[in-house]
Design a protein around this motif. Structure first.
Motif, PDB file in Angstrom:
ATOM      1  N   UNK A   1      26.533 -16.916  -2.853  1.00 49.70           N
ATOM      2  CA  UNK A   1      26.940 -16.748  -4.240  1.00 49.70           C
ATOM      3  C   UNK A   1      26.009 -15.910  -5.098  1.00 49.70           C
ATOM      4  N   UNK A   2      24.871 -15.485  -4.560  1.00 50.94           N
ATOM      5  CA  UNK A   2      23.924 -14.685  -5.341  1.00 50.94           C
ATOM      6  C   UNK A   2      24.485 -13.302  -5.645  1.00 50.94           C
ATOM      7  N   UNK A   3      23.932 -12.673  -6.689  1.00 47.77           N
ATOM      8  CA  UNK A   3      24.322 -11.312  -7.057  1.00 47.77           C
ATOM      9  C   UNK A   3      23.087 -10.460  -7.276  1.00 47.77           C
ATOM     10  N   UNK A   4      23.317  -9.166  -7.309  1.00 43.80           N
ATOM     11  CA  UNK A   4      22.262  -8.181  -7.569  1.00 43.80           C
ATOM     12  C   UNK A   4      21.171  -8.146  -6.500  1.00 43.80           C
ATOM     13  N   UNK A   5      21.497  -8.554  -5.293  1.00 37.33           N
ATOM     14  CA  UNK A   5      20.583  -8.429  -4.165  1.00 37.33           C
ATOM     15  C   UNK A   5      21.429  -8.325  -2.901  1.00 37.33           C
ATOM     16  N   UNK A   6      20.800  -7.947  -1.818  1.00 36.02           N
ATOM     17  CA  UNK A   6      21.553  -7.787  -0.565  1.00 36.02           C
ATOM     18  C   UNK A   6      21.743  -9.116   0.141  1.00 36.02           C
ATOM     19  N   UNK A   7      20.715  -9.906   0.169  1.00 33.86           N
ATOM     20  CA  UNK A   7      20.737 -11.162   0.911  1.00 33.86           C
ATOM     21  C   UNK A   7      19.372 -11.399   1.496  1.00 33.86           C
ATOM     22  N   UNK A   8      19.326 -11.994   2.674  1.00 32.08           N
ATOM     23  CA  UNK A   8      18.048 -12.357   3.289  1.00 32.08           C
ATOM     24  C   UNK A   8      18.089 -12.109   4.787  1.00 32.08           C
ATOM     25  N   UNK A   9      16.896 -12.035   5.364  1.00 34.82           N
ATOM     26  CA  UNK A   9      16.751 -11.995   6.814  1.00 34.82           C
ATOM     27  C   UNK A   9      16.146 -13.333   7.210  1.00 34.82           C
TER      28      UNK A   9
ATOM     29  N   UNK B   1      11.919 -18.560  17.497  1.00 34.54           N
ATOM     30  CA  UNK B   1      11.975 -17.783  18.745  1.00 34.54           C
ATOM     31  C   UNK B   1      11.657 -16.306  18.504  1.00 34.54           C
ATOM     32  N   UNK B   2      11.651 -15.885  17.237  1.00 38.64           N
ATOM     33  CA  UNK B   2      11.432 -14.474  16.913  1.00 38.64           C
ATOM     34  C   UNK B   2      12.730 -13.738  16.630  1.00 38.64           C
ATOM     35  N   UNK B   3      13.857 -14.340  16.994  1.00 38.92           N
ATOM     36  CA  UNK B   3      15.157 -13.732  16.695  1.00 38.92           C
ATOM     37  C   UNK B   3      15.376 -13.726  15.189  1.00 38.92           C
ATOM     38  N   UNK B   4      16.096 -12.695  14.724  1.00 33.17           N
ATOM     39  CA  UNK B   4      16.375 -12.583  13.297  1.00 33.17           C
ATOM     40  C   UNK B   4      17.851 -12.296  13.071  1.00 33.17           C
ATOM     41  N   UNK B   5      18.338 -12.712  11.909  1.00 28.70           N
ATOM     42  CA  UNK B   5      19.720 -12.471  11.526  1.00 28.70           C
ATOM     43  C   UNK B   5      19.762 -12.204  10.025  1.00 28.70           C
ATOM     44  N   UNK B   6      20.650 -11.274   9.614  1.00 29.71           N
ATOM     45  CA  UNK B   6      20.820 -10.984   8.192  1.00 29.71           C
ATOM     46  C   UNK B   6      21.902 -11.896   7.621  1.00 29.71           C
ATOM     47  N   UNK B   7      21.665 -12.375   6.424  1.00 31.04           N
ATOM     48  CA  UNK B   7      22.686 -13.119   5.687  1.00 31.04           C
ATOM     49  C   UNK B   7      22.903 -12.351   4.387  1.00 31.04           C
TER      50      UNK B   7
ATOM     51  N   UNK C   1       0.835  -1.204   0.000  1.00 37.72           N
ATOM     52  CA  UNK C   1       0.000   0.000   0.000  1.00 37.72           C
ATOM     53  C   UNK C   1       0.867   1.249   0.000  1.00 37.72           C
ATOM     54  N   UNK C   2       1.945   1.236   0.797  1.00 41.32           N
ATOM     55  CA  UNK C   2       2.793   2.409   0.943  1.00 41.32           C
ATOM     56  C   UNK C   2       4.089   2.319   0.127  1.00 41.32           C
ATOM     57  N   UNK C   3       4.188   1.339  -0.746  1.00 39.06           N
ATOM     58  CA  UNK C   3       5.361   1.148  -1.618  1.00 39.06           C
ATOM     59  C   UNK C   3       6.667   1.078  -0.832  1.00 39.06           C
ATOM     60  N   UNK C   4       6.667   0.298   0.225  1.00 40.02           N
ATOM     61  CA  UNK C   4       7.853   0.101   1.034  1.00 40.02           C
ATOM     62  C   UNK C   4       8.533  -1.188   0.567  1.00 40.02           C
ATOM     63  N   UNK C   5       9.800  -1.099   0.160  1.00 43.14           N
ATOM     64  CA  UNK C   5      10.474  -2.317  -0.289  1.00 43.14           C
ATOM     65  C   UNK C   5      10.693  -3.281   0.878  1.00 43.14           C
ATOM     66  N   UNK C   6      10.560  -4.548   0.611  1.00 41.03           N
ATOM     67  CA  UNK C   6      10.786  -5.574   1.624  1.00 41.03           C
ATOM     68  C   UNK C   6      11.792  -6.581   1.089  1.00 41.03           C
ATOM     69  N   UNK C   7      12.417  -7.292   1.983  1.00 42.75           N
ATOM     70  CA  UNK C   7      13.365  -8.324   1.615  1.00 42.75           C
ATOM     71  C   UNK C   7      12.608  -9.466   0.959  1.00 42.75           C
ATOM     72  N   UNK C   8      13.156  -9.964  -0.132  1.00 47.17           N
ATOM     73  CA  UNK C   8      12.521 -11.075  -0.844  1.00 47.17           C
ATOM     74  C   UNK C   8      12.613 -12.352  -0.016  1.00 47.17           C
ATOM     75  N   UNK C   9      11.665 -13.222  -0.231  1.00 47.05           N
ATOM     76  CA  UNK C   9      11.668 -14.519   0.454  1.00 47.05           C
ATOM     77  C   UNK C   9      12.578 -15.476  -0.309  1.00 47.05           C
ATOM     78  N   UNK C  10      13.285 -16.272   0.427  1.00 49.81           N
ATOM     79  CA  UNK C  10      14.090 -17.331  -0.193  1.00 49.81           C
ATOM     80  C   UNK C  10      13.137 -18.481  -0.454  1.00 49.81           C
ATOM     81  N   UNK C  11      12.842 -18.703  -1.707  1.00 44.48           N
ATOM     82  CA  UNK C  11      11.769 -19.655  -2.017  1.00 44.48           C
ATOM     83  C   UNK C  11      12.250 -20.948  -2.662  1.00 44.48           C
ATOM     84  N   UNK C  12      13.534 -21.246  -2.530  1.00 44.50           N
ATOM     85  CA  UNK C  12      14.034 -22.509  -3.074  1.00 44.50           C
ATOM     86  C   UNK C  12      13.919 -23.580  -1.992  1.00 44.50           C
ATOM     87  N   UNK C  13      13.291 -24.717  -2.314  1.00 40.80           N
ATOM     88  CA  UNK C  13      13.163 -25.767  -1.297  1.00 40.80           C
ATOM     89  C   UNK C  13      14.539 -26.310  -0.903  1.00 40.80           C
TER      90      UNK C  13
END
Length: 179
Positions: free
Chosen positions: A31-39, A44-50, A6-18
């Protein structure tokens, strides 16, 4: 509909590979390119950036470009060409400008050395030493009187030795960048 849409806020993409193998997933992300990575969010609710290596390399290069001393160091160590493909146009233009200034300064210092040597004539080492206050005097002793070859490499090494800290770089900055 998500609030981010609704507010055009970018979000981190989901890693959707099984996957069943965390190590393989991490290697794939790394090894990915053209993106930052994932959260990664744990139960437990804890989060980490990769972050992937591409993103880390790009941002490391931005850190170098934002520091004039590190750009000069990369130029003097002949690794600036490895950095250039990672830069945005504005950063590349700045690096090229600094590189041109440094290379021109090195040539000017070699010419100044050659002029000093041409003025020596048949003067002996001691006589030269008594009247000399030029910063290039050690190079005259080493190369003219000492017979050592490679004055350009010697001057380049002198400046390279002054890129290890900001304080040392400040001592020679004017000789490299202020024409």
């Amino acid at each position: 509909v998500y609030t981010s849409e609704i507010y055009s806020v970018p979000v981190v993409a989901a890693y959707d590979k099984p996957t069943d193998n965390l190590h393989e997933t991490l290697e794939d992300i790394k090894g990915e390119q053209d993106s930052e990575g994932y959260v990664v969010r744990f139960d437990s609710g804890s989060m980490v950036k990769i972050k992937n290596e591409w993103y880390v390399t790009i941002h490391r290069s931005k850190d170098i470009v934002s520091n004039e001393r590190l750009v000069v160091k990369a130029i003097l160590e002949d690794v600036v060409d490895d950095l250039k493909p990672l830069l945005l146009d504005a950063d590349l233009a700045r690096v090229n400008e600094i590189e041109n200034a440094v290379n021109e300064a090195l040539l000017q210092h070699v010419r100044a050395y050659e002029y000093l040597v041409s003025e020596i004539g048949d003067m002996d080492r001691k006589t030269y030493a008594l009247g000399q206050k030029d910063w290039l005097a050690p190079f005259v002793f080493r190369h003219h009187f000492g017979g050592q070859k490679g004055v350009l490499d010697s001057i380049r090494q002198h400046f390279r030795n002054h890129t290890s800290t900001n304080k040392k770089f400040d001592e020679v900055r004017h000789l490299l960048l202020e024409g």
